[in-house]
Design a protein around this motif. Sequence first.
Motif, PDB file in Angstrom:
ATOM      1  N   CYS A  10       5.331  -8.501 -27.161  1.00  0.00           N
ATOM      2  CA  CYS A  10       4.115  -9.135 -26.660  1.00  0.00           C
ATOM      3  C   CYS A  10       3.840 -10.495 -27.301  1.00  0.00           C
ATOM      4  O   CYS A  10       3.342 -11.394 -26.637  1.00  0.00           O
ATOM      5  CB  CYS A  10       2.912  -8.224 -26.893  1.00  0.00           C
ATOM      6  SG  CYS A  10       2.906  -6.770 -25.845  1.00  0.00           S
ATOM      7  N   PHE A  16       0.041 -13.371 -24.002  1.00  0.00           N
ATOM      8  CA  PHE A  16      -0.514 -12.863 -25.257  1.00  0.00           C
ATOM      9  C   PHE A  16      -1.415 -13.920 -25.876  1.00  0.00           C
ATOM     10  O   PHE A  16      -1.032 -15.065 -26.065  1.00  0.00           O
ATOM     11  CB  PHE A  16       0.605 -12.512 -26.241  1.00  0.00           C
ATOM     12  CG  PHE A  16       0.106 -11.953 -27.539  1.00  0.00           C
ATOM     13  CD1 PHE A  16      -0.416 -10.678 -27.596  1.00  0.00           C
ATOM     14  CD2 PHE A  16       0.149 -12.695 -28.699  1.00  0.00           C
ATOM     15  CE1 PHE A  16      -0.874 -10.142 -28.791  1.00  0.00           C
ATOM     16  CE2 PHE A  16      -0.301 -12.177 -29.895  1.00  0.00           C
ATOM     17  CZ  PHE A  16      -0.817 -10.901 -29.936  1.00  0.00           C
ATOM     18  N   CYS A  36      -4.136  -9.287 -24.348  1.00  0.00           N
ATOM     19  CA  CYS A  36      -3.254  -9.575 -23.224  1.00  0.00           C
ATOM     20  C   CYS A  36      -4.117 -10.095 -22.080  1.00  0.00           C
ATOM     21  O   CYS A  36      -5.092  -9.445 -21.690  1.00  0.00           O
ATOM     22  CB  CYS A  36      -2.496  -8.324 -22.790  1.00  0.00           C
ATOM     23  SG  CYS A  36      -1.374  -8.656 -21.413  1.00  0.00           S
TER      24      CYS A  36
END
Length: 94
Positions: A10, A16, A36
């Motif tokens: 991520c 992100f 996110c």
Amino acid sequence: MSNNKTNNGCTACRYFLQHYYFDENMKLRAASCGKCLKHNILKKDYTRFPFPNGCEEWEEQSSPLQKYKRVVEYAVERMENEFSELKAILKIDP
């Protein structure tokens, strides 16, 4: 699956958004968490976020300038929402 996705998960994804904090010396530091912007993380999964192998929405990061622009746009959007709520509380006409 690209090498970045395998190695960084991520944190290497364009969606992100890293969280930051000020330490005791008032220096800005990266926290061990983030958000996110594309994928809704379920509460049960949030303790494992950021995911080491990313998710199905994973996309490679663009240039640092584009990432910074997205972070600023997100912050401005959040501020606009807060100001709208304050206006509603204070009953200020737009």
